[in-house]
Every structure is written in C-alpha cells, then in structure tokens.
Design a protein around this motif. Structure first.
Motif, PDB file in Angstrom:
ATOM      1  N   ASN A 178      -6.238  -0.143   8.076  1.00 62.37           N
ATOM      2  CA  ASN A 178      -5.582   0.884   8.887  1.00 62.37           C
ATOM      3  C   ASN A 178      -5.332   0.388  10.308  1.00 62.37           C
ATOM      4  O   ASN A 178      -4.284   0.633  10.907  1.00 62.37           O
ATOM      5  N   GLY A 179      -6.319  -0.335  10.865  1.00 61.61           N
ATOM      6  CA  GLY A 179      -6.154  -0.906  12.199  1.00 61.61           C
ATOM      7  C   GLY A 179      -5.037  -1.922  12.244  1.00 61.61           C
ATOM      8  O   GLY A 179      -4.285  -1.992  13.222  1.00 61.61           O
ATOM      9  N   ASN A 180      -4.898  -2.708  11.162  1.00 67.11           N
ATOM     10  CA  ASN A 180      -3.807  -3.686  11.107  1.00 67.11           C
ATOM     11  C   ASN A 180      -2.449  -3.008  11.092  1.00 67.11           C
ATOM     12  O   ASN A 180      -1.498  -3.489  11.712  1.00 67.11           O
ATOM     13  N   VAL A 181      -2.359  -1.879  10.383  1.00 64.17           N
ATOM     14  CA  VAL A 181      -1.094  -1.136  10.362  1.00 64.17           C
ATOM     15  C   VAL A 181      -0.710  -0.695  11.767  1.00 64.17           C
ATOM     16  O   VAL A 181       0.427  -0.898  12.216  1.00 64.17           O
ATOM     17  N   HIS A 182      -1.659  -0.089  12.480  1.00 61.67           N
ATOM     18  CA  HIS A 182      -1.360   0.389  13.830  1.00 61.67           C
ATOM     19  C   HIS A 182      -1.126  -0.771  14.794  1.00 61.67           C
ATOM     20  O   HIS A 182      -0.271  -0.687  15.672  1.00 61.67           O
ATOM     21  N   TRP A 212       0.988  -1.971   5.138  1.00 61.81           N
ATOM     22  CA  TRP A 212       0.829  -0.694   4.437  1.00 61.81           C
ATOM     23  C   TRP A 212       0.363  -0.909   2.995  1.00 61.81           C
ATOM     24  O   TRP A 212      -0.418  -0.113   2.459  1.00 61.81           O
ATOM     25  N   GLN A 213       0.826  -1.966   2.336  1.00 61.42           N
ATOM     26  CA  GLN A 213       0.389  -2.242   0.968  1.00 61.42           C
ATOM     27  C   GLN A 213      -1.108  -2.562   0.937  1.00 61.42           C
ATOM     28  O   GLN A 213      -1.831  -2.115   0.044  1.00 61.42           O
ATOM     29  N   GLU A 214      -1.578  -3.342   1.904  1.00 55.48           N
ATOM     30  CA  GLU A 214      -3.011  -3.635   1.980  1.00 55.48           C
ATOM     31  C   GLU A 214      -3.807  -2.358   2.225  1.00 55.48           C
ATOM     32  O   GLU A 214      -4.882  -2.168   1.646  1.00 55.48           O
ATOM     33  N   LEU A 215      -3.277  -1.473   3.069  1.00 56.72           N
ATOM     34  CA  LEU A 215      -3.953  -0.204   3.323  1.00 56.72           C
ATOM     35  C   LEU A 215      -3.998   0.648   2.057  1.00 56.72           C
ATOM     36  O   LEU A 215      -5.014   1.282   1.753  1.00 56.72           O
ATOM     37  N   GLY A 216      -2.894   0.659   1.287  1.00 52.68           N
ATOM     38  CA  GLY A 216      -2.864   1.437   0.053  1.00 52.68           C
ATOM     39  C   GLY A 216      -3.883   0.949  -0.960  1.00 52.68           C
ATOM     40  O   GLY A 216      -4.561   1.756  -1.617  1.00 52.68           O
ATOM     41  N   THR A 217      -4.027  -0.375  -1.101  1.00 47.57           N
ATOM     42  CA  THR A 217      -5.014  -0.937  -2.021  1.00 47.57           C
ATOM     43  C   THR A 217      -6.427  -0.548  -1.608  1.00 47.57           C
ATOM     44  O   THR A 217      -7.260  -0.148  -2.437  1.00 47.57           O
ATOM     45  N   HIS A 221      -9.162   1.966  -3.709  1.00 46.06           N
ATOM     46  CA  HIS A 221     -10.526   1.562  -4.063  1.00 46.06           C
ATOM     47  C   HIS A 221     -11.539   2.564  -3.526  1.00 46.06           C
ATOM     48  O   HIS A 221     -12.495   2.931  -4.229  1.00 46.06           O
ATOM     49  N   LEU A 222     -11.331   3.024  -2.317  1.00 45.95           N
ATOM     50  CA  LEU A 222     -12.242   4.005  -1.722  1.00 45.95           C
ATOM     51  C   LEU A 222     -12.228   5.309  -2.520  1.00 45.95           C
ATOM     52  O   LEU A 222     -13.288   5.880  -2.825  1.00 45.95           O
TER      53      LEU A 222
END
Length: 574
Positions: A178-182, A212-217, A221-222
């Motif tokens: 999420n931090g990477n997205v922002h 965003w794809q990394e955040l979705g994955t 998982h969470l």
C-alpha cells in the motif's frame, strides 16, 4: 473527569448486561412453576426493564464521552510526528519520501486512536462481562461447566493467536504494498512536468498498475487468512456449545437443573462466545495497530543529528566592526571519504558583505548550509559572535538568520501568507512594503486578488523570478541580523536583478551578509570575496584586487562579460 465517568458507566453497563439474563431466567422459572406468583413476576419484569434501560443508555453516553479523548490523542500523535520530522537533520530530509512520511504519521495516529477505542469499547467491557458471567456460572452450575467453558476459551485463544501471527505478517506485506502505491503516485504527481517532457505517461501508469497488482495479491492473502480463522473458530464454538447444552439437558433429565437454568446457560453461552470473539478481534486489532505503528515508532526513534545543547550559550551583542561570522579550518563531507569543503577559513565583520563564488560543485552552497547549522563540520568550527554554533540553541541561531536559497520553497497558500512566513503576525502593510522592496509591487497590481492570490502547490502558478522575489520579500520582512543569499537572484532577468540588488544592498546595510553567487555582477561591491575551487578557498580579496591578480576570478569575470552576464567595467583590462 471524562475518563472516570466513562469507567463508572462501563461498570454500570457490564452489571446490567450480566444481571439481565439472571432476571430473565427468574421470570421463566416463575412462569413455568405450578404456582404463578404475578407480583414476583412483575417485580422481576420491572427490574429487568430498569436494567435494560440503564445498560442501553450507559453505552452510548460512554462512547460519546470518549470521542474527545480519541480526537485529542490523534491530534497529539500527529503533531508529535510532525514536530519530530521538523527536528530531523537535513540529511534525513534529502532522502525522505513525502508520501510515505504522511502515510506513516496518519497510520500512527489512526493506530493510537484504535487502541484507545478498543480498550474502552471492547477490552474492558468484555473482561468485566466475562468475569461476572463466570461468577454466575460457578454459582448456578457445577465446576464441570466452568472447566469445559474455560478449556474452550483457551483452545479458542490458541487458534486465534496462531492465525493472528500469520495475519500480522500478511498485514505487514499489505502495508508495504500500500505504501508503494502511494509513494509511486505522489512521486509521479510531484514530477508531472518531467513525465510530460519525456512523454512517459504510459510508463508511469504501468508502474502504478504493477504497484496496484502487488497490493491486490497481498490483500487477497490477508483476506484468505481472515476467512480461514473465522471458519475454524466458528466450528469450535459450535462443538463446545453442543457439549455444554448436552450436559445441561442431561442434568435436567436427572432433575439437577430446571428449565430456567437451561435458558440461563444458553444465554450466557452466547454472551461468553460473543465476548471471546470480541476480545480476539481486539487481539488482532492490537497486533494490526502495532504493525501500523511500527514505521511511526521507527520514525520517532531517529535521533536528530543537529540538536540544541542542554545549556545553550546566549548570543552576545555584536557592534559594527566586530567579527560576526567566522570559519576556522572547516572541513565537511557527507561521508568522511569524500570531502566537499577542505580547511576553509574566513572572518566576516558585522555590517559587511562576504561573497563566495566558484564553479558548480565547488562547495559554495554547502558552506551556506553550515552557517545555518543544517550540518555540522567534520573538522573545525563555525562561530557566530565568537560562540561555536553547537553552543547556541537552534531557535536563537536561526532567529538571527534570513536565507534566500537558490530553490525557492513556497506553501500552497496566498502570496501574503507565504511572505508573512518570514515573520508570523506581520501586518498587511508590512507585508505589502516587503513585497514592494522585492520588486513585486507591479506584479501584485496586475493580479485581481493581489496579495490574496493563491500560488498553487510549490508555487507552480508563478514564474521562477516571481517565486524568487517572494522569497526575498519573506527575508526582507524577517529583518535578520545575518543574511545568507544563496544565488538569490539567479532566476531573475537583468533589469529585475538590478532593482533587487539595490533592495538587497539597502537591506544589508548595517547587517552581516553572506552572498553565494554565480553571477559575478551581483557581488562586485562586496567587501570581501572568496573564490572556491574543489572545496578550497583558492583566491580572496575585493573585486578590484581579484581582477588585478588575473587568476580564476578574473577569468570567470571575462567569461561572463562575453556572455552578457557581467557589466562592462572601466577597470577591466584585456
């Protein structure tokens, strides 16, 4: 007062919650008995109603009382983070990521508020409820019921703990994504001009899409762990409930329990499992909040490289002719292996101007940063009025200095607010006067809103020269004892530059001035000039003395004169 009143209401709410099933089972016992005593039933009904009303009112009132506490805590956490960031050194701010920092502060404030909310809305109510419920179960039923109930709770807690640890790891990965997205988004927007100039709009969108794809994955998982945890715990609760009710049915058949106790057991089972589930949510919420606060706590753990001394020395008064600023054998580098300044020495008397010139990368701007104590030298000393800068409080030191940097920093506010930042609380007349001295008068007259015009983020609505003049107006309003001009007129046209030089010369009269210059025409009237090369002072003297030496300064002067950057001077030969 809010805290203790909330605790009293919490105790009242818990007592009402636990006593209500007891009274209800009493009514069931009277109704199911052979002799129905209406007076006793109505008395129990009245008590039941009073308890339900009290419990129903106590909860909302308690929540209302805690709202200001949570808001105040969020505010304090946020301000603490902001204050700490501003205290950190220039080295930290050079490598910071603005978007990531704002997320760290927001998450820290949210996590602190979440913890307080959980304690008063969840932990204390459910712990009180469980304790009172166990007392009732132990009194009405035998120890076997309480043992099975406690065993189930221990197993429930163990399963929850295991899944929560996995969820912590997954949440940490989700937060990082999420931090990477922002971070990518803020970085892309802050550099929108470069993105358009290089035609890399599609590249930026692809970068953001991958983030965003990394955040979705990570989010999937969470959520899978959350769902699995709920399913396992629900099955455990179902099996335990069936066992306890089966024991109650057997006791009823053996005439050891009545129907009222059976109803009470069912009610308390729902209450116990609801409390355990809520406390498990608290455990997960606490760990989630801890994960969210990790970066915030790491930020607070950073120690500022530049700090005020425990017992600062007061800055002495300086008379004209006394040494106001001095460097003694100063060497500096961001790493000891790569020095930017090497054995720099100078003395600057109060009321005089010292100019520092040199090619790009010679260490001119670094010297100005040492004067403002954004960094401390590796060797040597920088002194103001004879006192080493580390012996002065940062507040006293920087209150004496007004800096006009090469890169102008403006807030997304009005022109008046940006100029007034030099001296908060200045009147409109003082702000206007400073603007006129900085040659902003005609510019302001052309604007419909004048001083109330918004400059946009980082001053994007203004030209480079207008931003530079606003920075000069800000320092004029500050009226400091020491001026540090770091290529203050580099973004100005020749005509405006000449006007501003007159204003700066008027401003520097009777005040120490350190001028870092690229255009030599702006400092030819300085009292003393240092010429720097590769971090060392290689020449020094007045403008005329340096021209007569026919060294590096004279060569720079001739080069700029041919390029139209220096004024023609009758004393220049060759």
């Amino acid at each position: 007062m809010r805290f203790w009143l909330s605790c009293a209401l919490l105790l009242l709410e818990s007592l009402a919650t636990v006593a209500t099933p007891w009274l209800f089972s009493g009514m069931v016992g009277h109704v199911s008995s052979h002799e129905v005593i209406m007076a006793a039933i109505m008395a129990l009904l009245a008590q039941y109603t009073v308890l339900r009303v009290l419990g129903g009112i106590a909860g909302p009132v308690r929540s209302l009382l805690m709202v200001p506490v949570r808001v105040s805590l969020r505010e304090r956490i946020s301000l603490l983070g902001l204050e700490h960031i501003h205290r950190l050194s220039a080295r930290f701010h050079q490598g910071r990521q603005t978007g990531a920092l704002t997320r760290i502060i927001d998450r820290g404030a949210d996590a602190a508020s979440t913890i307080v909310d959980m304690v008063f809305s969840n932990v204390l109510p459910n712990l009180l409820g469980l304790g009172l419920t166990f007392l009732v179960v132990l009194r009405v039923f035998d120890g076997l019921y309480l043992g099975l109930l406690c065993g189930t709770m221990v197993l429930y807690g163990g399963i929850s703990y295991l899944f929560t640890r996995w969820r912590m790891q997954a949440r940490r990965a989700r937060n990082k994504a999420n931090g990477n997205v922002h971070r990518h988004l803020v970085d892309s927007l802050l550099n929108a001009d470069i993105v358009r100039a290089f035609g890399n709009e599609s590249h930026e969108c692809r970068r953001q899409e991958r983030a965003w794809q990394e955040l979705g994955t990570a989010e999937m998982h969470l959520q899978w762990l959350i769902g699995s945890s709920q399913a396992v715990r629900n099955c455990l609760i179902a099996l335990a409930t069936a066992s306890l009710l089966g024991m109650a049915i057997a006791d009823i058949a053996a005439h050891r329990l009545g129907v009222a106790q059976f109803v009470l057991m069912g009610t308390y089972l729902r209450s116990v499992y609801a409390s355990v589930g809520a406390l498990n949510y608290v455990g997960a919420g606490w760990r989630n909040a801890r994960v969210d606060m990790e970066a915030y706590l790491e930020l607070l753990a950073l120690k500022p490289e530049i700090q005020s001394p425990a017992t600062p020395v007061p800055l002495p008064e300086v008379q004209e002719g006394d040494v106001m600023l001095e460097m003694k054998h100063v060497s500096f580098g961001y790493t000891p292996e790569r020095l930017i300044l090497k054995d720099v020495n100078f003395r600057l008397e109060a009321g005089r101007m010292l100019a520092v010139v040199g090619r790009s990368g010679s260490g001119k701007s670094t010297l100005a940063k040492l004067v403002s104590r954004l960094y401390d030298p590796l060797d040597g000393n920088v002194l103001m009025a004879g006192v080493p800068l580390p012996s002065l409080s940062l507040e006293d030191l920087r209150a004496q200095i007004g800096v006009v940097a090469q890169e102008t920093s403006l807030f997304n506010a009005t022109i008046a607010e940006n100029i007034a930042y030099g001296r908060t609380g200045a009147s409109s007349e003082e702000i206007r006067h400073a603007a006129e001295l900085a040659q902003l008068g005609s510019f302001l007259d052309r604007l419909p809103d004048g001083l109330e015009t918004l400059v946009g983020e980082r001053g994007v609505r203004l030209s480079g020269g207008e931003r530079q003049r606003m920075a000069i107006a800000r320092v004029i309003l500050r009226n400091p004892r020491l001026l540090v001009l770091d290529e203050a007129s580099s973004a100005l046209d020749t005509r405006t530059e000449a006007d501003i030089q007159k204003a700066l010369m008027t401003l520097s009269s009777g005040r120490t001035t350190l001028a870092i210059a690229h255009r030599l025409s702006t400092i030819q009237h300085a009292d003393h000039i240092l010429v720097m090369e590769a971090g060392q002072v290689v020449e020094e003297g007045t403008h005329h003395e340096l021209l007569e030496k026919a060294g590096i300064y004279a060569g720079m002067w001739r080069l700029q004169a041919r390029g139209g950057f220096a004024e023609t001077h009758s004393d220049v030969e060759g």
